[in-house]
Design an enzyme around this catalytic site. Structure first.
Site, PDB file in Angstrom:
ATOM      1  N   LYS A   1      -1.513  -7.872  -4.535  1.00  0.00           N
ATOM      2  CA  LYS A   1      -2.414  -6.732  -4.363  1.00  0.00           C
ATOM      3  C   LYS A   1      -1.591  -5.447  -4.240  1.00  0.00           C
ATOM      4  O   LYS A   1      -0.761  -5.316  -3.335  1.00  0.00           O
ATOM      5  CB  LYS A   1      -3.276  -6.927  -3.115  1.00  0.00           C
ATOM      6  CG  LYS A   1      -4.247  -5.787  -2.830  1.00  0.00           C
ATOM      7  CD  LYS A   1      -4.989  -6.073  -1.517  1.00  0.00           C
ATOM      8  CE  LYS A   1      -5.897  -4.928  -1.120  1.00  0.00           C
ATOM      9  NZ  LYS A   1      -6.497  -5.155   0.221  1.00  0.00           N
TER      10      LYS A   1
ATOM     11  N   HIS B   1       0.826  -1.207   0.000  1.00  0.00           N
ATOM     12  CA  HIS B   1       0.000   0.000   0.000  1.00  0.00           C
ATOM     13  C   HIS B   1       0.861   1.259   0.000  1.00  0.00           C
ATOM     14  O   HIS B   1       1.922   1.302   0.635  1.00  0.00           O
ATOM     15  CB  HIS B   1      -0.897   0.045   1.240  1.00  0.00           C
ATOM     16  CG  HIS B   1      -1.863  -1.090   1.337  1.00  0.00           C
ATOM     17  ND1 HIS B   1      -1.485  -2.354   1.727  1.00  0.00           N
ATOM     18  CD2 HIS B   1      -3.204  -1.146   1.100  1.00  0.00           C
ATOM     19  CE1 HIS B   1      -2.548  -3.147   1.718  1.00  0.00           C
ATOM     20  NE2 HIS B   1      -3.597  -2.444   1.349  1.00  0.00           N
TER      21      HIS B   1
END
Length: 235
Positions: free
Chosen positions: A153, A127
């Site tokens: 991700k 992230h």
């Protein structure tokens, strides 16, 4: 033309709601979602984690377990040592995927070996809560992350519409043997959350049942409504 519109709904596990967690799961699944992300980092008391794992075990084949630390945008505030112990416990419960941050799996050889030795299926996540890096950086990062899993991700923060477009272009730059989930957070990132499994090949996108637990995260109904508009146009 049918749109692949798999949705993963995030459910925060809150101590006072544990007794009713199964009712919440059943309610969510009635909304025709494909997967559930259980956010263990919302717990304050982990003494009953075995009981929780037992309650949700019947949904393991469609579950993602996440224990996100504060440094990665989550709620877990204790140190990495205890978190690693808890992550191992979650891993051995064998969910569909265990979400592990790249920052920990790439620096903790003991955890990486444990995951490998026990054949745990993982979703390796990364992230950026401030920006969206350039594509060269992101492609290089994906190449490093794929060493640990075929499920990757990448979540950045969109400060412009161009940031969301850049994230979506990643799907054209990776090989077909990788399950990439890539989108941007924030209001300007909503478009990438919607389009990542339409113009991209993301296996699913994320939504929330009630209150958003990430910036710009739509509700189930909002996401389904948008997909319905696409579907009506394409039929």
């Amino acid at each position: 033309m049918l749109i692949e519109k798999k949705i993963c709904v995030s459910i925060p596990l809150v101590d006072e709601d544990i007794s009713g967690i199964e009712n919440k799961i059943v309610s969510v699944l009635k909304e025709d979602v494909s997967f559930i992300e259980f956010r263990f980092d919302y717990l304050k008391d982990f003494d009953n984690v075995e009981l929780i794992l037992e309650k949700i075990s019947k949904y393991n084949k469609q579950s993602i377990y996440t224990l996100r630390p504060i440094t990665e945008g989550g709620k877990y505030a204790e140190g990495d040592s205890k978190r690693v112990t808890l992550l191992k416990k979650l891993a051995l419960a064998r969910p569909m995927l265990l979400d592990l941050e790249y920052t920990i799996i790439s620096t903790n050889d003991e955890l990486a070996d444990f995951i490998d030795d026990n054949s745990i299926r993982t979703l390796i996540s990364w992230h950026d809560f401030a920006n969206t890096p350039n594509q060269e950086f992101l492609v290089d990062l994906i190449d490093k992350m794929r060493v640990f899993s075929h499920f990757i991700k990448i979540v950045t923060t969109a400060n412009t519409i161009e940031d969301s477009i850049r994230i979506l272009k990643l799907y054209k730059l990776i090989g077909t043997n990788l399950n990439l989930i890539a989108f941007s957070m924030g209001e300007l990132g909503i478009i990438s959350r919607v389009l990542c499994n339409i113009v991209g090949d993301s296996p699913f996108t994320y939504a929330t049942g009630e209150n958003a637990i990430a910036p710009g995260q739509p509700t189930i109904n909002q996401m389904k409504s948008i997909y319905s508009l696409f579907q009506d146009k394409l039929i």
